[in-house]
Design a protein around this motif. Structure first.
Motif, PDB file in Angstrom:
ATOM      1  N   GLN A 140       0.844  -1.185   0.000  1.00 20.27           N
ATOM      2  CA  GLN A 140       0.000   0.000   0.000  1.00 20.27           C
ATOM      3  C   GLN A 140       0.884   1.242   0.000  1.00 20.27           C
ATOM      4  N   ILE A 141       0.623   2.145  -0.929  1.00 16.87           N
ATOM      5  CA  ILE A 141       1.381   3.395  -1.011  1.00 16.87           C
ATOM      6  C   ILE A 141       0.407   4.552  -0.822  1.00 16.87           C
ATOM      7  N   PHE A 176       4.883  -4.011   7.909  1.00 17.48           N
ATOM      8  CA  PHE A 176       6.122  -3.240   7.977  1.00 17.48           C
ATOM      9  C   PHE A 176       5.974  -1.992   7.122  1.00 17.48           C
ATOM     10  N   ARG A 177       6.685  -0.936   7.519  1.00 17.68           N
ATOM     11  CA  ARG A 177       6.715   0.290   6.730  1.00 17.68           C
ATOM     12  C   ARG A 177       8.086   0.438   6.095  1.00 17.68           C
ATOM     13  N   THR A 178       8.122   0.828   4.828  1.00 13.37           N
ATOM     14  CA  THR A 178       9.387   1.130   4.165  1.00 13.37           C
ATOM     15  C   THR A 178      10.036   2.330   4.828  1.00 13.37           C
ATOM     16  N   PRO A 183       6.375   8.938  -0.465  1.00 12.52           N
ATOM     17  CA  PRO A 183       5.086   8.546   0.115  1.00 12.52           C
ATOM     18  C   PRO A 183       5.272   7.436   1.142  1.00 12.52           C
ATOM     19  N   VAL A 184       4.277   7.247   1.991  1.00 17.17           N
ATOM     20  CA  VAL A 184       4.317   6.184   2.987  1.00 17.17           C
ATOM     21  C   VAL A 184       3.966   4.864   2.302  1.00 17.17           C
ATOM     22  N   TYR A 210      -4.298   6.630  -2.619  1.00 18.03           N
ATOM     23  CA  TYR A 210      -3.413   5.523  -2.287  1.00 18.03           C
ATOM     24  C   TYR A 210      -3.489   4.463  -3.384  1.00 18.03           C
ATOM     25  N   ASP A 211      -2.407   3.681  -3.484  1.00 18.24           N
ATOM     26  CA  ASP A 211      -2.332   2.569  -4.419  1.00 18.24           C
ATOM     27  C   ASP A 211      -2.262   1.277  -3.621  1.00 18.24           C
TER      28      ASP A 211
END
Length: 229
Positions: A140-141, A176-178, A183-184, A210-211
């Motif tokens: 998810q972006i 987890f978050r990059t 973007p998040v 969001y994608d």
């Protein structure tokens, strides 16, 4: 192709004073994407099994999760590099085999949620998933676009508030978050079920732009066949 790996190896070999304290473990979490490019005569099953055996034999690198994308020759790992200069065990093998590799630093979504003001602990997310479960990988972006930083953070905060409620109700998953500002980008793994699909639809009322990319995965520990149904 392995420039990023060289950079990570250099970073991991720096003195502890440069890397930070032992409490800063998130700086050593990585997502590793491995793709087997087309090659005449390649035995995909044998190659995947060899990756599996190599991963299982790593020392000073804790394998948090390891997955095989269903229907495609792709492996996804989430690693905790516990000791400096331990990368060559994996990178030497991958470079010798000629695989395409992408490595991305990540950290726990629960840590990100706490940054936003949501009281979440790491143990709210699953630390493992059953070997024989059908799994869903979500990427998810979230884009800021016309939102102010405060507006964006509030929408992300409310998304994690909803996620917390769903996790407390018994839904299992890992997230987890990059490690990048914007973007998040979040990555998550969970068993495939109608309740999880519904839950994702409920959770994803974060920032309007969001994608979402969903992929079916299987636990690498369970992988044994080249043809999956």
């Amino acid at each position: 192709m392995f420039i990023l790996f060289v950079g990570l190896l250099t970073l991991s070999c720096l003195p502890r004073s440069v890397l930070g304290s032992d409490d800063e473990r998130d700086a050593r979490l990585y997502r590793v994407d491995i793709t087997l490019p087309p090659k005449e005569g390649r035995d995909e099953t044998a190659d995947i099994m060899q990756i599996k055996a190599t991963v299982e034999g790593l020392t000073d690198i804790k394998v948090l999760f390891s997955f095989k994308e269903v229907g495609n020759p792709k492996v996804l790992l989430v690693l905790d590099v516990e000791k400096a200069c331990s990368w060559p065990q994996l990178t030497t093998f991958l470079s010798r085999k000629g695989y395409e590799v992408k490595t991305t630093p990540v950290y726990y979504c629960s840590d990100y949620a706490r940054e936003l003001g949501v009281n979440m602990t790491r143990d709210m997310y699953a630390s493992s998933l059953k070997d024989d479960e059908d799994l869903l990988f979500g990427r998810q972006i979230f884009h800021v676009k016309d939102l102010t930083t405060a507006e964006f953070d509030e929408k992300m905060k409310q998304m994690f508030v909803r996620e917390k409620v769903i996790l407390e109700a018994g839904q299992r998953g890992a997230c987890f978050r990059t490690l990048a500002s914007l973007p998040v980008e979040l990555i998550n793994f969970s068993p495939i079920s109608p309740s999880r699909v519904d839950a994702m639809g409920e959770i994803l009322h974060g920032p309007e732009i969001y994608d979402v990319e969903l992929t079916r995965m299987q636990n690498l520990a369970h992988y044994s066949q080249g043809c999956q149904g």
